[in-house]
Design a protein around this motif. Structure first.
Motif: not given
Length: 103
Positions: A28-50
């Motif tokens: 991730p190239q900004c803090g907000f984007s990094g946080r968003a990815v961490q939240i989705l991982k914590a929700c158990g998202v496996e097939n995340l399309v970015t």
């Protein structure tokens, strides 16, 4: 609807969870984007399309126009615009985001 808008619509319609962000899930190239990815991982998202909006100015502006939302990251679940990292954080804290993703 122009080509970029059509592509965005197709992307969010054909994938369960799509995050328009700065950078990639791995870098991730900004803090907000990094946080968003961490939240989705914590929700158990496996097939995340970015989609890295830094790679294409048309997509970067196009997604803001598409959602009528001025900032990135932007999360879509099942074709529906959810919001940015603050909204994601609130929904994660309440359990609402995980429920929405797993529904």
């Amino acid at each position: 609807m122009n080509d970029v808008q059509s592509w965005i619509k197709e992307t969010v319609t054909n994938n369960q969870v799509v995050l328009f962000m700065k950078g990639t899930a791995q870098f991730p190239q900004c803090g907000f984007s990094g946080r968003a990815v961490q939240i989705l991982k914590a929700c158990g998202v496996e097939n995340l399309v970015t989609v890295n909006v830094l790679e294409d100015a048309d997509v970067r502006q196009g997604v803001k126009d598409f959602s009528n939302w001025p900032t990135v990251p932007q999360l879509y679940v099942k074709g529906e615009f959810i919001g940015g990292s603050d909204i994601m954080g609130e929904m994660y804290d309440s359990g609402e985001l995980k429920a929405l993703i797993q529904a």
